[in-house]
Design a protein around this motif. Structure first.
Motif, mmCIF file in Angstrom:
data_model
loop_
_atom_site.group_PDB
_atom_site.id
_atom_site.type_symbol
_atom_site.label_atom_id
_atom_site.label_comp_id
_atom_site.label_asym_id
_atom_site.label_seq_id
_atom_site.Cartn_x
_atom_site.Cartn_y
_atom_site.Cartn_z
ATOM 1 N N TYR A 235 0.833 -1.214 0.000
ATOM 2 C CA TYR A 235 0.000 0.000 0.000
ATOM 3 C C TYR A 235 0.858 1.250 0.000
ATOM 4 N N GLY A 236 0.272 2.320 -0.513
ATOM 5 C CA GLY A 236 0.972 3.606 -0.427
ATOM 6 C C GLY A 236 0.156 4.713 -1.053
ATOM 7 N N THR A 237 0.677 5.929 -0.908
ATOM 8 C CA THR A 237 0.051 7.095 -1.541
ATOM 9 C C THR A 237 0.597 7.262 -2.957
ATOM 10 N N TYR A 238 1.884 6.996 -3.106
ATOM 11 C CA TYR A 238 2.567 7.098 -4.409
ATOM 12 C C TYR A 238 2.383 8.475 -5.027
ATOM 13 N N ASP A 239 2.590 9.495 -4.200
ATOM 14 C CA ASP A 239 2.485 10.860 -4.708
ATOM 15 C C ASP A 239 3.775 11.205 -5.449
ATOM 16 N N LEU A 240 3.679 11.830 -6.609
ATOM 17 C CA LEU A 240 4.841 12.181 -7.455
ATOM 18 C C LEU A 240 5.739 10.953 -7.591
ATOM 19 N N LEU A 241 5.173 9.881 -8.076
ATOM 20 C CA LEU A 241 5.844 8.565 -8.112
ATOM 21 C C LEU A 241 7.323 8.672 -8.467
ATOM 22 N N HIS A 242 8.163 8.066 -7.656
ATOM 23 C CA HIS A 242 9.614 8.210 -7.841
ATOM 24 C C HIS A 242 10.298 6.852 -7.744
ATOM 25 N N GLN A 243 11.644 6.875 -7.908
ATOM 26 C CA GLN A 243 12.421 5.641 -7.953
ATOM 27 C C GLN A 243 12.264 4.812 -6.673
ATOM 28 N N VAL B 244 -3.775 1.895 -3.396
ATOM 29 C CA VAL B 244 -3.437 3.326 -3.480
ATOM 30 C C VAL B 244 -4.446 4.078 -2.607
ATOM 31 N N THR B 245 -3.941 4.914 -1.728
ATOM 32 C CA THR B 245 -4.830 5.616 -0.783
ATOM 33 C C THR B 245 -5.747 6.609 -1.507
ATOM 34 N N SER B 246 -6.978 6.688 -1.045
ATOM 35 C CA SER B 246 -7.905 7.684 -1.611
ATOM 36 C C SER B 246 -7.537 9.056 -1.047
ATOM 37 N N GLU C 213 -7.570 12.129 6.150
ATOM 38 C CA GLU C 213 -7.952 11.619 7.463
ATOM 39 C C GLU C 213 -6.721 11.184 8.255
ATOM 40 N N ARG C 214 -5.706 10.631 7.550
ATOM 41 C CA ARG C 214 -4.536 10.185 8.313
ATOM 42 C C ARG C 214 -3.465 11.279 8.399
ATOM 43 N N GLY C 215 -3.862 12.529 8.059
ATOM 44 C CA GLY C 215 -2.985 13.670 8.316
ATOM 45 C C GLY C 215 -2.039 14.008 7.179
ATOM 46 N N ILE D 15 -8.219 0.700 -4.314
ATOM 47 C CA ILE D 15 -8.169 1.981 -3.599
ATOM 48 C C ILE D 15 -8.301 1.697 -2.107
ATOM 49 N N GLU D 16 -7.420 2.267 -1.317
ATOM 50 C CA GLU D 16 -7.515 2.102 0.146
ATOM 51 C C GLU D 16 -8.233 3.314 0.719
ATOM 52 N N ASP D 17 -9.351 3.054 1.389
ATOM 53 C CA ASP D 17 -10.219 4.167 1.776
ATOM 54 C C ASP D 17 -10.529 4.239 3.272
ATOM 55 N N SER E 5 10.579 -0.239 4.914
ATOM 56 C CA SER E 5 11.128 -0.405 6.268
ATOM 57 C C SER E 5 10.846 0.796 7.164
ATOM 58 N N ASP E 6 10.395 1.924 6.581
ATOM 59 C CA ASP E 6 10.024 3.058 7.436
ATOM 60 C C ASP E 6 8.808 2.706 8.307
ATOM 61 N N TRP E 7 8.117 1.626 7.963
ATOM 62 C CA TRP E 7 6.941 1.192 8.728
ATOM 63 C C TRP E 7 7.259 0.016 9.661
ATOM 64 N N LEU F 17 10.361 -4.296 3.631
ATOM 65 C CA LEU F 17 11.386 -4.265 2.579
ATOM 66 C C LEU F 17 12.275 -3.029 2.745
ATOM 67 N N PRO F 18 13.539 -3.131 2.329
ATOM 68 C CA PRO F 18 14.419 -1.959 2.491
ATOM 69 C C PRO F 18 13.895 -0.760 1.721
ATOM 70 N N ARG F 19 13.981 0.378 2.366
ATOM 71 C CA ARG F 19 13.529 1.627 1.760
ATOM 72 C C ARG F 19 14.692 2.225 0.969
ATOM 73 N N THR F 20 14.387 2.932 -0.089
ATOM 74 C CA THR F 20 15.445 3.582 -0.883
ATOM 75 C C THR F 20 15.804 4.904 -0.219
ATOM 76 N N GLU F 21 17.065 5.056 0.097
ATOM 77 C CA GLU F 21 17.487 6.291 0.788
ATOM 78 C C GLU F 21 17.596 7.461 -0.201
ATOM 79 N N GLY F 22 17.438 8.655 0.313
ATOM 80 C CA GLY F 22 17.751 9.855 -0.469
ATOM 81 C C GLY F 22 16.663 10.334 -1.408
ATOM 82 N N ILE F 23 15.497 9.705 -1.356
ATOM 83 C CA ILE F 23 14.405 10.222 -2.205
ATOM 84 C C ILE F 23 13.070 10.021 -1.488
ATOM 85 N N SER F 24 12.190 10.988 -1.590
ATOM 86 C CA SER F 24 10.845 10.855 -1.007
ATOM 87 C C SER F 24 9.920 11.868 -1.674
HETATM 88 N N1 C2G Z 1 9.161 3.980 -0.092
HETATM 89 C C1 C2G Z 1 10.454 3.472 -0.264
HETATM 90 N N2 C2G Z 1 11.478 4.349 -0.441
HETATM 91 C C2 C2G Z 1 11.275 5.671 -0.470
HETATM 92 C C3 C2G Z 1 9.981 6.193 -0.309
HETATM 93 C C4 C2G Z 1 8.928 5.311 -0.118
HETATM 94 O O1 C2G Z 1 10.669 2.263 -0.238
HETATM 95 N N3 C2G Z 1 12.319 6.473 -0.620
HETATM 96 C C5 C2G Z 1 8.028 3.046 0.117
HETATM 97 C C6 C2G Z 1 7.298 3.229 1.452
HETATM 98 O O2 C2G Z 1 8.019 2.600 2.509
HETATM 99 C C7 C2G Z 1 5.976 2.543 1.167
HETATM 100 C C8 C2G Z 1 5.750 2.873 -0.324
HETATM 101 O O3 C2G Z 1 7.029 3.250 -0.848
HETATM 102 O O4 C2G Z 1 6.082 1.150 1.324
HETATM 103 C C9 C2G Z 1 4.745 3.977 -0.519
HETATM 104 O O5 C2G Z 1 5.176 5.124 0.178
HETATM 105 P P1 C2G Z 1 4.219 6.394 0.366
HETATM 106 O O6 C2G Z 1 3.671 6.774 -0.969
HETATM 107 O O7 C2G Z 1 4.953 7.405 1.156
HETATM 108 O O8 C2G Z 1 2.978 5.821 1.180
HETATM 109 P P2 C2G Z 1 2.872 5.627 2.744
HETATM 110 O O9 C2G Z 1 2.442 6.880 3.417
HETATM 111 O O10 C2G Z 1 4.126 4.996 3.247
HETATM 112 O O11 C2G Z 1 1.640 4.628 2.828
HETATM 113 O O12 C2G Z 1 -1.858 2.588 3.770
HETATM 114 C C10 C2G Z 1 -0.780 3.358 3.296
HETATM 115 C C11 C2G Z 1 0.457 2.707 3.750
HETATM 116 O O13 C2G Z 1 0.313 2.477 5.124
HETATM 117 C C12 C2G Z 1 1.756 3.425 3.517
#
Ligand code: C2G
Length: 449
Positions: free
Chosen positions: A7-15, A35-37, A43-45, A71-73, A94-96, A112-119
């Motif tokens: 799950y995720g928001t995937y805003d401005l989808l990136h690497q 994908v979050t609505s 609602e989740r801030g 869609i996650e709502d 892994s941020d979660w 899963l490992p998160r990609t550093e340096g981009i968000s």
């Molecule tokens: N992510 C990643 N590396 C990044 C940025 C994001 O691996 N540099 C991963 C996040 O850990 C997540 C996914 O990409 O698994 C989607 O990230 P977001 O779009 O920021 O969504 P998020 O707020 O983490 O939503 O129900 C929603 C989920 O709980 C998570």
């Protein structure tokens, strides 16, 4: 076949997102992406998401990694989805870490490992200019406002103004501001927008001077105390392409904005009656609320939010106004007002020295909406019908002091070059000032002993 869900928001989808989706896909044979609505994110801030849900779904689809997109709502949907789609593995960045362990009752949970340096946050900041905001007046409301600023992207508070130098110094020190001043002209040079939270009678002049200096303005309530002043300031802002927004916090909060669209779409039929009540009993009568010289009193302190609700629901074409008021040392400690329209009527009851119940009730030809006290800070309302089985309750977030919602709208108007907000049109703000002015003229007012 092993089914994986993420799950995720995937805003401005990136690497970072793409890497995560790839890693998730590699865990099994079939990948479902939630994908979050837009409303769930609010609602989740997550208030600053750029893409709407359709754009974000399209971006995920374009990666070619998702076999199915949902869609996650709502909170708890993950458990429902895992069962519905017979999911084997829930994967997330892994941020979660640890956050979703509760799902291991239903399937395997993998961080899963998160990609550093981009968000997404970094990208939003890179693509966006930051609004440089200055605070005018450094009292109680400005303190509350400061605690809300970090929740909104695209804005930095850079300076504060107070004509009393000591107070500007102390505020700036408390909040680590890069500059502050007791000269309004010097202060205006440092900022590109201002939040006005100074005593009521100073609003008009501070707004006017800020607009003349080319600054956008968010002004606390009561905006100004006459229709003429309000009109003049909106004309000035319009002529200079500047945003001028009345900081009517309730107008921007999620429960109210949804209530309004429900009411406008006819869920209770035609609206015939609106009753709004708001009171704040205050023991310390030395405060500005009780000072006539500072335009204290229930009407100027409390009416703007009730009148916002009334003009949003019934419009600005009222035919008649009536007021009943109780005075104490030159300020009204209780005021009841009636706003009469052709086919409907509204009333409001305000108290600084009288406790009123604080509900909002909107009655229509098919049903009514009740927003229980404190309706102006609401996270909940119910829609009721003759047939009680049809009644429905609605719950929303109301985060922090609730000022983040108006600030977010203000920033989005500036960055998007949008001069007017549906949440409170300029003509509606003028109507609020006019009604307060009518009261202050005293013509339609009955004074209670
Ligand atoms: N992510 C990643 N590396 C990044 C940025 C994001 O691996 N540099 C991963 C996040 O850990 C997540 C996914 O990409 O698994 C989607 O990230 P977001 O779009 O920021 O969504 P998020 O707020 O983490 O939503 O129900 C929603 C989920 O709980 C998570």
């Amino acid at each position: 076949m092993r089914t994986v869900i993420t799950y995720g928001t995937y805003d401005l989808l990136h690497q970072g997102h793409i890497n995560l989706l790839r890693r998730a896909k590699a865990l099994g044979d079939y990948l479902i992406v939630g994908v979050t609505s837009d409303s769930f994110d609010k609602e989740r801030g997550k208030l600053n998401v750029r893409g709407n849900v359709l754009e974000r779904v399209e971006a995920v689809r374009a990666t070619g990694l998702a076999d199915r997109i949902v869609i996650e709502d709502y909170v708890g949907q993950k458990i429902d989805d895992i069962q519905k789609y017979e999911v084997d593995i829930f994967a997330i960045g892994s941020d979660w870490e640890g956050h979703f362990d509760y799902l291991s009752e239903f399937c395997q949970v993998v961080y899963l490992p998160r990609t550093e340096g981009i968000s997404s946050t970094m990208l939003r900041a890179r693509n966006q200019r930051t609004v440089r905001l200055g605070i005018v007046g450094t009292g109680r409301i400005a303190e509350r406002f400061m605690s809300e600023v970090p929740c909104v992207n695209g804005v930095d508070v850079v300076s504060a103004f107070n004509p009393r130098k000591g107070e500007a110094d102390a505020f700036s020190l408390r909040h680590g501001l890069s500059s502050h001043s007791d000269s309004y002209d010097v202060f205006l040079k440092e900022v590109d927008s201002v939040y006005i939270a100074s005593p009521h009678p100073t609003h008009y002049e501070y707004v006017r001077r800020a607009l003349l200096a080319g600054r956008h303005v968010l002004c606390e309530i009561p905006f100004v105390l006459s229709g003429r002043e309000a009109r003049e300031l909106y004309e000035l802002a319009g002529a200079r392409n500047l945003v001028l927004l009345e900081a009517s916090k309730t107008a921007h909060c999620p429960a109210w904005t949804h209530l309004l669209v429900l009411a406008k779409s006819g869920v209770i039929g035609d609206i015939v009656d609106v009753k709004a009540s708001l009171s704040k009993l205050m023991a310390d009568t030395s405060l500005r609320e009780f000072d006539a010289a500072q335009a204290g009193g229930a009407m100027s302190e409390l009416a703007p939010l009730c009148l916002m609700a009334i003009v949003k629901l019934l419009g600005i074409g009222y035919k008649d106004l009536r007021f009943y008021t109780k005075m104490c040392n030159g300020v009204d400690v209780f005021t009841k007002g009636e706003v009469v329209y052709g086919s409907s009527v509204a009333s409001f009851t305000l108290g600084l020295g009288v406790k009123t119940e604080g509900n909002l009730v909107i009655s229509g030809t098919k049903g009514y909406i009740l927003v229980p006290s404190p309706w102006w800070l609401t996270n909940y309302f119910k829609v009721c019908y003759e047939d009680r089985n049809k009644n429905k309750r609605y719950f929303y977030a109301y985060q922090g002091e609730g000022l983040r919602y108006e600030l977010q709208e203000f920033v989005s108007m500036i960055l998007g070059g949008r001069m007017s907000s549906y949440r409170l049109r300029r003509r509606e703000s003028v109507a609020i000032a006019e009604i307060i002015e009518e009261y202050r003229k005293g013509k339609n007012t009955i004074i209670l002993d």
